[in-house]
Enzyme design. Structure first.
Site, mmCIF file in Angstrom:
data_model
loop_
_atom_site.group_PDB
_atom_site.id
_atom_site.type_symbol
_atom_site.label_atom_id
_atom_site.label_comp_id
_atom_site.label_asym_id
_atom_site.label_seq_id
_atom_site.Cartn_x
_atom_site.Cartn_y
_atom_site.Cartn_z
ATOM 1 N N LEU B 43 0.833 -1.206 0.000
ATOM 2 C CA LEU B 43 0.000 0.000 0.000
ATOM 3 C C LEU B 43 0.859 1.244 0.000
ATOM 4 O O LEU B 43 0.603 2.189 -0.754
ATOM 5 C CB LEU B 43 -0.919 -0.007 1.219
ATOM 6 C CG LEU B 43 -2.083 -0.980 1.115
ATOM 7 C CD1 LEU B 43 -2.901 -0.954 2.393
ATOM 8 C CD2 LEU B 43 -2.973 -0.629 -0.076
ATOM 9 N N GLY B 45 4.200 1.651 -0.797
ATOM 10 C CA GLY B 45 5.080 1.810 -1.957
ATOM 11 C C GLY B 45 4.318 2.037 -3.249
ATOM 12 O O GLY B 45 4.707 2.884 -4.074
ATOM 13 N N SER B 284 -9.735 -12.433 10.984
ATOM 14 C CA SER B 284 -9.887 -10.987 11.149
ATOM 15 C C SER B 284 -10.488 -10.596 12.487
ATOM 16 O O SER B 284 -11.401 -11.223 13.005
ATOM 17 C CB SER B 284 -10.780 -10.440 10.040
ATOM 18 O OG SER B 284 -11.164 -9.125 10.373
ATOM 19 N N ARG B 330 -5.962 -4.967 20.939
ATOM 20 C CA ARG B 330 -5.281 -6.233 20.677
ATOM 21 C C ARG B 330 -4.320 -6.667 21.766
ATOM 22 O O ARG B 330 -4.284 -7.838 22.143
ATOM 23 C CB ARG B 330 -4.494 -6.108 19.375
ATOM 24 C CG ARG B 330 -5.411 -5.993 18.219
ATOM 25 C CD ARG B 330 -4.669 -5.801 16.938
ATOM 26 N NE ARG B 330 -5.673 -5.784 15.876
ATOM 27 C CZ ARG B 330 -5.394 -5.539 14.615
ATOM 28 N NH1 ARG B 330 -4.157 -5.299 14.249
ATOM 29 N NH2 ARG B 330 -6.350 -5.552 13.714
ATOM 30 N N GLU B 425 4.565 0.286 7.098
ATOM 31 C CA GLU B 425 4.943 -0.476 8.289
ATOM 32 C C GLU B 425 6.444 -0.392 8.565
ATOM 33 O O GLU B 425 6.891 -0.601 9.691
ATOM 34 C CB GLU B 425 4.486 -1.934 8.120
ATOM 35 C CG GLU B 425 4.541 -2.729 9.407
ATOM 36 C CD GLU B 425 3.907 -4.117 9.312
ATOM 37 O OE1 GLU B 425 3.064 -4.349 8.419
ATOM 38 O OE2 GLU B 425 4.258 -4.972 10.146
ATOM 39 N N ARG B 435 -0.779 -0.874 17.813
ATOM 40 C CA ARG B 435 -1.586 -0.337 16.722
ATOM 41 C C ARG B 435 -3.024 -0.806 16.861
ATOM 42 O O ARG B 435 -3.276 -1.975 17.120
ATOM 43 C CB ARG B 435 -1.036 -0.819 15.380
ATOM 44 C CG ARG B 435 -1.904 -0.438 14.210
ATOM 45 C CD ARG B 435 -1.282 -0.833 12.890
ATOM 46 N NE ARG B 435 -1.278 -2.273 12.673
ATOM 47 C CZ ARG B 435 -2.325 -2.958 12.221
ATOM 48 N NH1 ARG B 435 -3.477 -2.361 11.993
ATOM 49 N NH2 ARG B 435 -2.238 -4.260 12.014
ATOM 50 N N LEU B 441 -3.549 0.081 7.303
ATOM 51 C CA LEU B 441 -3.901 0.369 5.909
ATOM 52 C C LEU B 441 -4.015 1.879 5.745
ATOM 53 O O LEU B 441 -3.547 2.472 4.777
ATOM 54 C CB LEU B 441 -5.227 -0.311 5.552
ATOM 55 C CG LEU B 441 -5.236 -1.839 5.703
ATOM 56 C CD1 LEU B 441 -6.587 -2.409 5.273
ATOM 57 C CD2 LEU B 441 -4.134 -2.481 4.867
HETATM 58 C C1 LIG Z 1 -2.984 -11.105 7.782
HETATM 59 C C2 LIG Z 1 -2.947 -9.629 7.990
HETATM 60 C C3 LIG Z 1 -4.136 -8.915 8.088
HETATM 61 C C4 LIG Z 1 -4.113 -7.532 8.280
HETATM 62 N N1 LIG Z 1 -5.296 -6.857 8.367
HETATM 63 C C5 LIG Z 1 -5.279 -5.508 8.498
HETATM 64 C C6 LIG Z 1 -6.496 -4.773 8.526
HETATM 65 O O1 LIG Z 1 -7.594 -5.324 8.448
HETATM 66 N N2 LIG Z 1 -6.420 -3.431 8.648
HETATM 67 C C7 LIG Z 1 -5.235 -2.773 8.740
HETATM 68 O O2 LIG Z 1 -5.242 -1.553 8.826
HETATM 69 N N3 LIG Z 1 -4.074 -3.448 8.702
HETATM 70 C C8 LIG Z 1 -4.059 -4.797 8.584
HETATM 71 N N4 LIG Z 1 -2.867 -5.483 8.546
HETATM 72 C C9 LIG Z 1 -1.608 -4.751 8.535
HETATM 73 C C10 LIG Z 1 -1.332 -4.167 7.153
HETATM 74 O O3 LIG Z 1 -1.792 -5.049 6.167
HETATM 75 C C11 LIG Z 1 0.139 -3.917 6.897
HETATM 76 O O4 LIG Z 1 0.713 -3.279 7.967
HETATM 77 C C12 LIG Z 1 0.319 -3.035 5.675
HETATM 78 O O5 LIG Z 1 -0.398 -3.528 4.593
HETATM 79 C C13 LIG Z 1 1.768 -2.885 5.319
HETATM 80 O O6 LIG Z 1 1.877 -2.201 4.084
HETATM 81 P P1 LIG Z 1 3.291 -1.761 3.543
HETATM 82 O O7 LIG Z 1 3.039 -1.120 2.231
HETATM 83 O O8 LIG Z 1 3.997 -0.976 4.567
HETATM 84 O O9 LIG Z 1 4.120 -3.096 3.370
HETATM 85 P P2 LIG Z 1 3.853 -4.513 2.506
HETATM 86 O O10 LIG Z 1 2.490 -4.521 1.987
HETATM 87 O O11 LIG Z 1 4.337 -5.554 3.378
HETATM 88 O O12 LIG Z 1 4.782 -4.299 1.283
HETATM 89 C C14 LIG Z 1 6.163 -4.460 1.350
HETATM 90 C C15 LIG Z 1 6.720 -4.314 -0.034
HETATM 91 O O13 LIG Z 1 8.131 -4.245 0.048
HETATM 92 C C16 LIG Z 1 8.725 -5.189 -0.808
HETATM 93 N N5 LIG Z 1 9.920 -5.693 -0.162
HETATM 94 C C17 LIG Z 1 10.051 -6.145 1.107
HETATM 95 N N6 LIG Z 1 11.317 -6.509 1.333
HETATM 96 C C18 LIG Z 1 11.997 -6.285 0.199
HETATM 97 C C19 LIG Z 1 13.342 -6.475 -0.176
HETATM 98 N N7 LIG Z 1 14.236 -6.940 0.672
HETATM 99 N N8 LIG Z 1 13.682 -6.157 -1.440
HETATM 100 C C20 LIG Z 1 12.767 -5.653 -2.321
HETATM 101 N N9 LIG Z 1 11.496 -5.438 -2.000
HETATM 102 C C21 LIG Z 1 11.109 -5.762 -0.762
HETATM 103 C C22 LIG Z 1 7.707 -6.270 -1.008
HETATM 104 O O14 LIG Z 1 7.940 -6.906 -2.229
HETATM 105 C C23 LIG Z 1 6.419 -5.461 -0.974
HETATM 106 O O15 LIG Z 1 6.171 -4.964 -2.260
HETATM 107 C C24 LIG Z 1 -2.877 -6.869 8.378
HETATM 108 C C25 LIG Z 1 -1.695 -7.575 8.287
HETATM 109 C C26 LIG Z 1 -1.715 -8.953 8.112
HETATM 110 C C27 LIG Z 1 -0.426 -9.682 8.096
#
Ligand SMILES: Cc1cc2nc3c(=O)[nH]c(=O)nc-3n(C[C@H](O)[C@H](O)[C@H](O)COP(=O)(O)OP(=O)(O)OC[C@H]3O[C@@H](n4cnc5c(N)ncnc54)[C@H](O)[C@@H]3O)c2cc1C
Ligand code: FES
Lengths: 252, 637
Positions: B43, B45, B284, B330, B425, B435, B441
């Site tokens: 989300l 990136g 969930s 939580r 995150e 959190r 999200l």
């Molecule tokens: C099962 C589950 C349910 C959830 N439900 C909710 C919810 O209902 N509501 C809510 O608000 N939050 C929820 N969360 C939390 C939320 O989904 C995440 O915190 C959030 O989506 C993280 O988004 P992000 O863009 O920071 O990272 P991510 O979506 O984790 O994206 C990380 C990106 O970085 C890239 N990346 C990582 N490491 C590397 C590397 N070494 N080299 C190159 N690329 C890399 C990956 O390819 C990916 O594209 C939930 C989490 C989980 C696990």
């Protein structure tokens, strides 16, 4: 339980591949199919052998990364279930299981069970979006959307882009995937503006990528882990025909 | 030293508005001269890449999955918060701000959280415009539900797949820009090193996971949006590929790591079934709206759940927290479940489980309504456990789920390394020590759609350092370092499997630095981790070669970083001699077992500076200055 696996091994896209047999021993019925493969890989690696390359990430049926054909069926026989969610309780002790990659020309094998599905991304890039740049949106409740339409859009939008539909189709057609996106966006008022342009561009790109024609065998719907309905294909065919007529009319 | 956090002056409610005006702008025609590297397509990136490209910047986006659409954000189920007050139930920007600050146990920055609450409303508008099929009422207007830690209904959702739909919205916006040639996308590409030129982040070294080739990329700024570090516990609800690699390697290049000990253990996950498991599955939190959590009153009660009469059940959340009941936050709900199981009241084959029971809701609203709301979650539960939750209660147990800690950033989301921005995150910014549900999200999209587009321009307009050439020595040096690490891993040729090493580390961190922590346990972990690391670097087996696909190498490289990072996590937990949010030190609790904060000594952000291999990191403190809210003992009773 103990199982015999016949796994497709292929070093890279250029070299021919072949089936190699492995024994999977001491498998618990609570394991997922991919955890069973992890066990096999762990023993291969400790013997200094290269593990079987297969894709997976979320392991909960939503990212669409896992992509193996199990005994001839993409994601295995279990209905509405991805390989990562398929559990070993559906197999029997002593069984032989055949494991292959998606087989379709537009999805070339990278190694073993890993394939290249970037054709799907290029189809979305060609028009699978609503051109709403960040910032200019009206209040989210400014445009009410009838619940049945919102539900239909959601039914289509659930597609995880795994490619099982293509792998299941004898023609390697991508119609289910493309029609799901065309329908998701097309039924929403926000997406109607670009409807014609979208369907023409996406179908055009789909053909360019070398996906086959749809002969409505229904095998895609049966293989889809998200149970995306064939109805979306009919809907897209109508949208496409209308868009073709309109664009011809506009040109004349 | 910690740089200024750049929190604007003036009244809280107008800080962001004012700051946006004070930020320098880049002229539209000049934007295309600036290039931005975005690592991550979740989300944070994807929204950042799309929006920066829409503004005219040149963007390169990287992810390790085969498509940006598969980033781990896809797995979020429950929903996204926004202070829309569509329900007319008393919500407001101020209330969302307050709930989030309180939910975080008063360990987040007021200014950041207020900005998040303000922006939350724009996010929903933006997503609806992109075609995100949010749930709707028969009127055609948007539906809401309530989530833990709040008493209003402000959570927007798309069935049980909210993250999927929001990510597809961002992915589609990103795809549009890729199609237009404004974003160059690099899937199946893993971050290796951050490249600094004259102290500024100006590039990265990456490895192509198909060919194994290392390559250099230079830019005017680098954005990390690489997600959280939960798999340091081995088992978690995260995708198996989630890693700390980019954040930790940037930390070793000078970026401070803030509050690593703030980790979230989610109360409603499917319990562990055996040692073979590769991940745990979340059910969930929205289920707690209609499910009731209980355990038998007597320990060792072997009866089937339906044979246990009402009077012999303990609905412990309802009993302990009457006003929030099953919707307690939580950290509190997780700890309560752990206490029940530690007291021998747990259910299921391992005794580490509590019931989440829908019988009353099914009676009240009928099975079809329950199916409509949660059908996909019940199906998922059945697929994994083989049990039907319409007929018998689910069994759940807490599992690592989210990491509040992350790289330190200022109000502009820039780390202490100039030109290095951190979103989603991967940063530490908005959630304090815990959190609330449905707010990750919100934060990821706020950072990507609505914060970075403003703040990155200010950096460009304030500095003269531009994109260097990839022939600069710094690139050569970093590439050599990346290559050396890979060669070293491949040359170990030991006989321990990567998985067994990761499992052993995760087990240790879970036991000593999981739901409850104490000095002795943490000291033990800090003494043990270097030994594990030693064992890893001498005895792990990483077959294959650097060229081409090498799954073992990918895994080993991530585990190697966890082996170092775990120590930092435990050190932070050891130093914080208080309990707050997800960080529970058993030595510091109230009489009735709640977290006991120590605001006098610990009302600060702990930002750790890497001092070199095998040296203890240095601690920098950013005082948390609360002007709007009074820090109080959290109460959900
Ligand atoms: C099962 C589950 C349910 C959830 N439900 C909710 C919810 O209902 N509501 C809510 O608000 N939050 C929820 N969360 C939390 C939320 O989904 C995440 O915190 C959030 O989506 C993280 O988004 P992000 O863009 O920071 O990272 P991510 O979506 O984790 O994206 C990380 C990106 O970085 C890239 N990346 C990582 N490491 C590397 C590397 N070494 N080299 C190159 N690329 C890399 C990956 O390819 C990916 O594209 C939930 C989490 C989980 C696990
Ligand atoms: S690994 Fe994500 S769907 Fe199977």
């Amino acid at each position: 339980m103990n199982l015999t696996l016949k796994v497709w091994r292929q070093k890279n896209a250029d070299e021919p591949g072949q089936f190699v047999s492995y024994q999977a021993k001491g498998i618990s019925q609570d394991m997922s199919f991919l955890e069973m493969l992890d066990v096999v890989n762990e023993s291969l690696m400790t013997e200094g052998q290269e593990p079987i390359a297969f894709d997976s990430d979320c392991r909960e049926g939503i990212c669409g990364t896992c992509s193996v054909v199990i005994n001839g069926a993409p994601h295995g026989e279990q209905k509405a279930t991805t390989a990562c969610q398929l559990h070993m309780r559906h197999f029997n002790d002593g069984e032989t299981i055949t494991i292959e990659p998606w087989r379709a020309k537009p999805f070339p094998v990278i190694r073993d069970l890993r394939v290249d599905r970037s054709a799907f991304d290029r189809i979305i890039q060609s028009g699978g979006f609503i051109s709403a740049s960040t910032g200019g949106a009206p209040d989210a409740n400014a445009i009410p959307i009838p619940k049945p339409d919102a539900d239909t859009a959601m039914d289509a939008a659930q597609c995880i882009g795994c490619g099982a539909c293509v792998a299941a189709c004898k023609n390697a057609s991508a119609m289910l995937f493309v029609s799901a996106k065309v329908s998701h966006l097309g039924v929403l008022p926000q997406g109607k503006v670009e409807k014609d342009r979208r369907v023409l561009a996406m179908v055009n790109q789909m053909d360019k990528e070398g996906f086959g024609n749809c002969t409505v065998t229904g095998s895609c719907e049966a293989a889809c882990p998200k149970e995306i309905s064939l109805d979306f294909i009919s809907r897209m065919n109508r949208d496409y025909a209308a868009a073709v007529v309109k664009s011809a009319w506009n040109q004349s | 030293m910690l740089p200024d956090s750049k929190i604007p002056s003036g009244p809280l409610a107008s800080k962001w508005e004012r700051h946006k005006f004070d930020l320098k702008l880049v002229n539209p025609a000049n934007k295309r001269k600036f290039e931005v590297i975005v690592v991550g397509s979740g989300l944070a990136g994807a929204s950042a890449s799309a929006t920066l490209a829409e503004l005219g910047y040149q963007v390169k986006c990287f992810c390790y999955q085969d498509s940006p659409r598969r980033a781990h954000s896809i797995a979020a189920q429950g929903g996204i918060n926004a202070a829309k007050n569509y329900q007319n139930d008393g919500d407001s920007v101020h209330r969302l701000f307050y709930d989030t600050i309180k939910g975080g146990d008063f360990r987040a920055r007021e200014a950041n959280v207020h900005r998040l609450a303000e922006i939350s409303r724009n996010i929903i508008d933006q997503c609806a415009a992109q075609g995100v099929p949010f749930a709707r009422e028969y009127s055609g207007y948007l539906a809401n539900r309530s989530f833990g830690g709040a008493q209003v209904s402000r959570t927007f959702y798309a069935r049980g797949q909210t993250g999927q739909q929001l990510l597809l919205g961002a992915y589609q916006a990103l795809s549009r820009q890729i199609g237009l040639g404004k974003v160059q996308m690099f899937p199946r590409t893993e971050f290796q090193e951050l490249v600094l030129v004259d102290g500024h982040a100006k590039g990265i070294i990456v490895r192509d996971l198909n060919t194994g080739a290392l390559s250099r990329h230079a830019a005017d700024a680098v954005v990390l949006a690489t997600g959280g570090y939960c798999p340091v516990f081995y088992l978690s609800t995260n995708a198996v590929g989630c890693n700390v690699t980019a954040a930790y390697r940037a930390h070793k290049q000078g970026a401070h790591f803030a509050n690593p000990c703030y980790t979230q253990i989610h109360p409603t996950c499917i319990p562990v079934s055996g040692d073979h498991q590769s991940k745990l599955t979340l059910m969930s939190e929205s289920l707690r709206n209609d499910g009731r959590v209980w355990v038998p009153l007597k320990s060792g009660d072997q009866r089937k759940p339906w044979d246990i009469p009402e009077g012999e059940r303990d609905y412990f959340l309802e009993r302990k927290y009457p006003s929030f009941g099953n919707l307690a936050p939580r950290d509190i709900a997780s700890r309560a479940a752990k206490e029940a199981c530690d007291a021998g009241l747990g259910v299921g084959p391992t005794g580490y489980g509590v019931y989440l029971d829908f019988a009353d809701s099914i009676k009240r609203m009928g099975e079809p309504s329950v199916r409509e709301k949660y059908g996909n979650l019940f199906d998922m539960y059945e697929r994994i456990t083989g049990e039907n939750a319409y007929r018998q209660p689910m069994r759940i147990y807490p599992a690592p789920h989210y990491t509040m800690g992350g790289l330190w950033v200022d109000y502009n989301l820039m780390s202490n390394v100039p030109g290095l921005f951190v979103l989603g995150e991967a940063n530490f910014s908005d959630h304090g020590a815990n959190r609330l549900g449905a707010s990750a999200l919100m934060q990821g999209l706020a950072d990507g759609y609505f914060v970075i587009p403003y703040t990155i321009g200010h950096y460009f307009a304030s500095h003269t350092q531009h994109k260097p050439s990839t022939t600069h020595d710094a690139f050569g040096h970093s590439e050599t370092q990346a290559k050396a690490r890979i060669d070293r891993l491949l040359s170990i040729k030991g006989n321990r499997s990567i998985r067994s090493m990761h499992w052993e580390l995760g087990r240790l961190v879970w036991e000593k630095c999981g739901m409850a922590r104490d000095r002795a346990g943490l000291e033990e972990a800090i003494a043990t981790i270097p030994k594990l690391r030693e064992e890893f670097w001498h005895n792990v087996s990483v077959p294959g070669e650097a060229k081409g696909v090498n799954v073992a190498l990918e895994q080993a490289s991530r585990v190697a970083d966890f082996m170092e990072f775990a120590e930092l996590l435990c050190r932070d937990a050891l130093h914080r001699e208080e309990s707050c949010g997800g960080h529970f030190r058993t030595e510091y609790q109230t009489e009735d077992g709640e977290a006991l904060r120590n605001d006098e000594d610990f009302a600060y952000v702990a930002a750790w500076e890497h001092q070199g291999e095998d040296k203890a990191p240095a601690l920098h403190k950013e005082a948390l200055d609360y002007q709007e809210v009074k820090m109080t003992q959290r109460s959900y009773k």
